[in-house]
Design a protein around this motif. Sequence first.
Motif, PDB file in Angstrom:
ATOM      1  N   ILE A  51       0.386  10.303  -0.675  1.00 17.33           N
ATOM      2  CA  ILE A  51      -0.095  11.559  -0.101  1.00 17.33           C
ATOM      3  C   ILE A  51       0.133  11.491   1.409  1.00 17.33           C
ATOM      4  O   ILE A  51      -0.675  10.917   2.142  1.00 17.33           O
ATOM      5  N   PRO A  52       1.253  12.038   1.885  1.00 19.55           N
ATOM      6  CA  PRO A  52       1.547  11.954   3.323  1.00 19.55           C
ATOM      7  C   PRO A  52       0.519  12.714   4.152  1.00 19.55           C
ATOM      8  O   PRO A  52       0.055  13.792   3.753  1.00 19.55           O
ATOM      9  N   LYS A  53       0.168  12.156   5.270  1.00 18.70           N
ATOM     10  CA  LYS A  53      -0.863  12.754   6.121  1.00 18.70           C
ATOM     11  C   LYS A  53      -0.472  14.139   6.620  1.00 18.70           C
ATOM     12  O   LYS A  53      -1.330  14.968   6.936  1.00 18.70           O
ATOM     13  N   GLU A  54       0.850  14.405   6.707  1.00 18.10           N
ATOM     14  CA  GLU A  54       1.302  15.703   7.209  1.00 18.10           C
ATOM     15  C   GLU A  54       1.151  16.825   6.178  1.00 18.10           C
ATOM     16  O   GLU A  54       1.209  17.999   6.519  1.00 18.10           O
ATOM     17  N   GLY A  55       0.980  16.448   4.895  1.00 18.32           N
ATOM     18  CA  GLY A  55       0.878  17.444   3.828  1.00 18.32           C
ATOM     19  C   GLY A  55       2.162  17.556   3.028  1.00 18.32           C
ATOM     20  O   GLY A  55       3.218  17.027   3.415  1.00 18.32           O
ATOM     21  N   GLU A  56       2.077  18.252   1.892  1.00 16.05           N
ATOM     22  CA  GLU A  56       3.209  18.406   0.985  1.00 16.05           C
ATOM     23  C   GLU A  56       3.556  19.886   0.824  1.00 16.05           C
ATOM     24  O   GLU A  56       2.718  20.668   0.376  1.00 16.05           O
ATOM     25  N   PRO A  57       4.774  20.286   1.166  1.00 19.59           N
ATOM     26  CA  PRO A  57       5.168  21.685   0.934  1.00 19.59           C
ATOM     27  C   PRO A  57       5.253  21.963  -0.572  1.00 19.59           C
ATOM     28  O   PRO A  57       5.775  21.146  -1.328  1.00 19.59           O
ATOM     29  N   ALA A  58       4.718  23.093  -0.991  1.00 18.17           N
ATOM     30  CA  ALA A  58       4.631  23.369  -2.424  1.00 18.17           C
ATOM     31  C   ALA A  58       4.943  24.827  -2.716  1.00 18.17           C
ATOM     32  O   ALA A  58       4.919  25.684  -1.829  1.00 18.17           O
ATOM     33  N   TYR A  59       5.253  25.090  -3.990  1.00 18.87           N
ATOM     34  CA  TYR A  59       5.448  26.466  -4.436  1.00 18.87           C
ATOM     35  C   TYR A  59       4.601  26.731  -5.668  1.00 18.87           C
ATOM     36  O   TYR A  59       4.176  25.814  -6.374  1.00 18.87           O
ATOM     37  N   LEU A  60       4.335  27.990  -5.909  1.00 16.37           N
ATOM     38  CA  LEU A  60       3.584  28.437  -7.071  1.00 16.37           C
ATOM     39  C   LEU A  60       4.411  29.510  -7.757  1.00 16.37           C
ATOM     40  O   LEU A  60       4.692  30.553  -7.166  1.00 16.37           O
ATOM     41  N   ASP A  61       4.840  29.228  -8.990  1.00 23.47           N
ATOM     42  CA  ASP A  61       5.629  30.213  -9.732  1.00 23.47           C
ATOM     43  C   ASP A  61       4.713  31.181 -10.472  1.00 23.47           C
ATOM     44  O   ASP A  61       3.656  30.791 -10.996  1.00 23.47           O
ATOM     45  N   TYR A  62       5.149  32.429 -10.501  1.00 20.70           N
ATOM     46  CA  TYR A  62       4.401  33.518 -11.133  1.00 20.70           C
ATOM     47  C   TYR A  62       5.252  34.189 -12.209  1.00 20.70           C
ATOM     48  O   TYR A  62       6.479  34.136 -12.167  1.00 20.70           O
ATOM     49  N   PHE A  63       4.572  34.846 -13.147  1.00 17.24           N
ATOM     50  CA  PHE A  63       5.255  35.843 -13.977  1.00 17.24           C
ATOM     51  C   PHE A  63       4.883  37.220 -13.421  1.00 17.24           C
ATOM     52  O   PHE A  63       3.709  37.497 -13.138  1.00 17.24           O
TER      53      PHE A  63
ATOM     54  N   THR B 237       0.872  -1.186   0.000  1.00 17.95           N
ATOM     55  CA  THR B 237       0.000   0.000   0.000  1.00 17.95           C
ATOM     56  C   THR B 237       0.898   1.222   0.000  1.00 17.95           C
ATOM     57  O   THR B 237       2.029   1.167   0.515  1.00 17.95           O
ATOM     58  N   PRO B 238       0.467   2.347  -0.563  1.00 17.75           N
ATOM     59  CA  PRO B 238       1.305   3.542  -0.607  1.00 17.75           C
ATOM     60  C   PRO B 238       1.688   4.008   0.801  1.00 17.75           C
ATOM     61  O   PRO B 238       0.855   3.941   1.720  1.00 17.75           O
ATOM     62  N   PRO B 239       2.941   4.451   1.002  1.00 16.46           N
ATOM     63  CA  PRO B 239       3.309   5.019   2.309  1.00 16.46           C
ATOM     64  C   PRO B 239       2.431   6.220   2.613  1.00 16.46           C
ATOM     65  O   PRO B 239       2.063   6.972   1.710  1.00 16.46           O
ATOM     66  N   SER B 240       2.105   6.423   3.869  1.00 13.72           N
ATOM     67  CA  SER B 240       1.143   7.470   4.237  1.00 13.72           C
ATOM     68  C   SER B 240       1.758   8.589   5.062  1.00 13.72           C
ATOM     69  O   SER B 240       1.034   9.478   5.529  1.00 13.72           O
ATOM     70  N   SER B 241       3.085   8.579   5.244  1.00 15.06           N
ATOM     71  CA  SER B 241       3.715   9.606   6.078  1.00 15.06           C
ATOM     72  C   SER B 241       5.166   9.808   5.648  1.00 15.06           C
ATOM     73  O   SER B 241       5.832   8.885   5.157  1.00 15.06           O
ATOM     74  N   TRP B 242       5.636  11.043   5.872  1.00 18.35           N
ATOM     75  CA  TRP B 242       7.051  11.349   5.628  1.00 18.35           C
ATOM     76  C   TRP B 242       7.964  10.539   6.563  1.00 18.35           C
ATOM     77  O   TRP B 242       9.167  10.424   6.324  1.00 18.35           O
ATOM     78  N   SER B 243       7.396   9.983   7.588  1.00 21.51           N
ATOM     79  CA  SER B 243       8.208   9.268   8.579  1.00 21.51           C
ATOM     80  C   SER B 243       8.934   8.067   7.982  1.00 21.51           C
ATOM     81  O   SER B 243       9.906   7.580   8.573  1.00 21.51           O
ATOM     82  N   VAL B 244       8.489   7.579   6.796  1.00 19.85           N
ATOM     83  CA  VAL B 244       9.178   6.431   6.183  1.00 19.85           C
ATOM     84  C   VAL B 244      10.623   6.782   5.844  1.00 19.85           C
ATOM     85  O   VAL B 244      11.474   5.901   5.751  1.00 19.85           O
ATOM     86  N   LEU B 245      10.906   8.068   5.648  1.00 19.03           N
ATOM     87  CA  LEU B 245      12.283   8.484   5.332  1.00 19.03           C
ATOM     88  C   LEU B 245      13.167   8.485   6.567  1.00 19.03           C
ATOM     89  O   LEU B 245      14.400   8.579   6.450  1.00 19.03           O
ATOM     90  N   PHE B 246      12.553   8.416   7.720  1.00 20.89           N
ATOM     91  CA  PHE B 246      13.318   8.437   8.961  1.00 20.89           C
ATOM     92  C   PHE B 246      13.299   7.066   9.653  1.00 20.89           C
ATOM     93  O   PHE B 246      13.786   6.914  10.762  1.00 20.89           O
ATOM     94  N   ASP B 247      12.739   6.095   8.954  1.00 16.71           N
ATOM     95  CA  ASP B 247      12.698   4.727   9.474  1.00 16.71           C
ATOM     96  C   ASP B 247      14.015   4.038   9.129  1.00 16.71           C
ATOM     97  O   ASP B 247      14.357   3.910   7.942  1.00 16.71           O
ATOM     98  N   PRO B 248      14.789   3.574  10.120  1.00 19.91           N
ATOM     99  CA  PRO B 248      16.084   2.923   9.856  1.00 19.91           C
ATOM    100  C   PRO B 248      15.982   1.757   8.870  1.00 19.91           C
ATOM    101  O   PRO B 248      16.947   1.466   8.153  1.00 19.91           O
ATOM    102  N   ARG B 249      14.817   1.133   8.792  1.00 21.48           N
ATOM    103  CA  ARG B 249      14.665   0.004   7.872  1.00 21.48           C
ATOM    104  C   ARG B 249      14.742   0.443   6.407  1.00 21.48           C
ATOM    105  O   ARG B 249      14.970  -0.382   5.517  1.00 21.48           O
ATOM    106  N   ASN B 250      14.566   1.728   6.171  1.00 21.94           N
ATOM    107  CA  ASN B 250      14.605   2.237   4.797  1.00 21.94           C
ATOM    108  C   ASN B 250      15.912   2.952   4.468  1.00 21.94           C
ATOM    109  O   ASN B 250      16.040   3.547   3.394  1.00 21.94           O
ATOM    110  N   ASP B 251      16.892   2.914   5.410  1.00 21.40           N
ATOM    111  CA  ASP B 251      18.186   3.549   5.141  1.00 21.40           C
ATOM    112  C   ASP B 251      18.808   2.958   3.876  1.00 21.40           C
ATOM    113  O   ASP B 251      18.807   1.732   3.675  1.00 21.40           O
ATOM    114  N   GLY B 252      19.320   3.874   3.049  1.00 23.52           N
ATOM    115  CA  GLY B 252      19.985   3.446   1.818  1.00 23.52           C
ATOM    116  C   GLY B 252      19.037   3.108   0.690  1.00 23.52           C
ATOM    117  O   GLY B 252      19.481   2.684  -0.384  1.00 23.52           O
TER     118      GLY B 252
END
Length: 794
Positions: free
Chosen positions: A686-698, A583-598
């Motif tokens: 879609i992590p439960k904490e949300g996704e930081p985003a930017y909007l470019d303008y002219f 199932t898709p990961p649901s949190s940014w915490s997967v990047l801080f899980d030692p099992r996913n190192d490397g």
Amino acid sequence: MLSKKLKFTLILGGLALSFLILEVGLRLTGYLMISAREVPLGQKDRESFLLAKNDTEKIRIMAIGDSTTNGGTLPLQDTYPFMLYDLIQESEYKDKVTVANHGRCEYNSSMTLNQIKHELDDYDPHVVLLLTGEADRFNPLGLEEELEGVGSSVKLESFLLNFRVYKLIRGLIVNLTYKYIVKDNSMYSNDDFAQNQKNIEHMFLAFDLAQKKKFDLAKKELAKVIPPIPDHLMPKLKKNLISDFGAILEYPQVSQLSYMIGKQQYADVVSLSMEYLKGHPYALYDENRDGVIYSLFWALDFQSDYSAQELLVEVLKLGERFPQATKKKPYLNFVRRLKNYDKIMKVVDQRREKNIEEMLKLFKEKNIEVLVLNYPAEFTKANQSLLEQARKNNLEFVDLRSHFKKLIERDGRGAWLLDDEHPTVKGNSELAKKVLDKLKPILQKKIKPENKKKTMKFKITAWDGYTPSHVIEEFKKQILLKYGVDLDVEIFLPENEEQMYNKLLNNEVHVMAASHYLFRDPLYQYFPKKLLRPIDLEKISNYKNLYRPFKNLSFEKNNGEFYGVPLAHAAYRLVYNKAHWKTPPSSWSVLFDPRNDGTYTVSSYYFETNNYIAALVAGIDRAKLHDHNFYKNDIKNLLKELAKGSNGYWGNLEKPNDIKGRKVAAAFGNFIHKLKEDGEDWGFAIPKEGEPAYLDYFVISSMVRDGSLLSKVSHEWVNFSLTPFYQMEVVVKGLGEMPVTEDIKESLTDEQIKRFHLDDPDYIGTKSFFWKARSLETLKWQEETWNKAIEEVR
């Protein structure tokens, strides 16, 4: 005292005079209505256009055809020629083109050919948009000689159809008779269909009972009809059974059949039409109640389950059941038409081909450019004729059928076609866009730029990818045509935001791409130092197409004025290799899980986003992410863990190879679809904490003076960035980022629509959030802390 003969003569003469006056009145009204549609937009009346037809500065476009062109019941502004004119007014050809709608409802190709012969010299068009031929299947006018001997009532029908009074009376009878029985078919639902079918069954049973003199039982069956049958339509039961039941049966039956035609259930329409005729034969008796037979013949040509000869056998059996019908004109015509169906269709197809060929010959003789269109609906024979003639004469062809077929498969028929054939308002808008795409090369040939070309320097500062050469060339071409100015476009590709800011400070840029947080960034003082020019949204005609979540945002405004227009959106997202996740990961915490190192990768360049995801995992509210004081003691170790576990880093834009072979990644994910070529299927979590985003303008630099030609060109560039062309070529195809306009949706795949959340406007601002401007202290702390984490790992 007047004799009876004289009285009769006076009465007959009075009726004839009344008929003549009414016919003249209806024709005059029709002329005025048709003239209103024919008058090119931008002209006050028909006469002023005719007087101005020698104006060499205007290209005159004449749209010719049937109800698809005319618009039928739609208001003039919702027809495709009107919308085409609006699109042209928003393009580089503004005020250089007129468009006249010469479409006539129910005009077959013979009538259209006759129309062209009479009107072509009056309107003297430079370009003709031709869409004709489908009405040939059901409108016999012009085919009298070819169908001589076939035995149909073509001559009488052709004669009567020439009279407006006949059409008016027939229309009034239909409307007065049926308006109480069933709702408008455009509002029809599956439930309505089911109830209507029950009503018809009750009426059939009542008819059988009345024939057997069981009148009380017949009344009980009729009382079961919902809604109740109005008193003035209630069958008398003891006499005129055929006529009385026909009055209540036809419209419900035709509604059923029309609903099925709209769903392309053509074989079922043929089958059900025959069932209706077997249940009650009124259509075989009354030539004014031909709706069921009309529907049968409409569907017959689009299915292969039933042949005309098979149906003929069934109709002859009906004649045996109802011998009185065999003496009636509708039955006789029905039989004759089925017997000669193949011959009639062959004659119709041959005449259509001949008519279109003659039209194109006339246009060629008068040196008129022609754009041939086909029908959005599946009118195979007419569309085939139009395509073959376009190819034979080496003409531009707009394949509307193929385009609309894809749209209908994706969104359903009702989104694009009102009924079985006529485009909806949205459909006409799409039709106009497709026509304009093919029309532009013709207009470029017809509209010559001024001999004395002006040259002007135009300076754009933008991130790499926002100004590809082919897009710049297209913009230059449009400016040359519209303003007679040959732009010398100077592109600066900055390496960082400081270089962009310096361009503004030193008055070395006219238009610049800036991210949303820079408007109020304390380091780059856009507003305090008045480095930007307000944008006049009235000059940005494509702003109306901006996706709702991107409109009227606080950071783009200052003192009530707009200083930027969005051009692209991107989020720092959690992407994952589907082979490694049930199932898709649901949190940014997967990047801080030692099992996913490397097994993952992050950006070394976007230090702030790495800070944000660490703070989100630490439980910091997203509203506080702009100030490191809220989390400086909570995320240092998390950043070290993030850097330590990362299997490599990517720079300011990841490439497919940067994440290939990993299990998960923090990335924009713009090009993960390309990894499918290497056998890896990646998706967006879609992590439960949300996704930081930017909007470019002219944005427009303050060095651009209001009212100047440079200001016009700058606004044109901002408007150009919102066109489907720019959004697709630059934002979607070039950068793989999310487009900011809604009108591009029709050009995207279902996968892209899902990825960009274009069907989920609440995604922006909830699951995806814009990070705020940060203080200099926070920026410094974020950068130093991330860099230190990387250094310690190394």
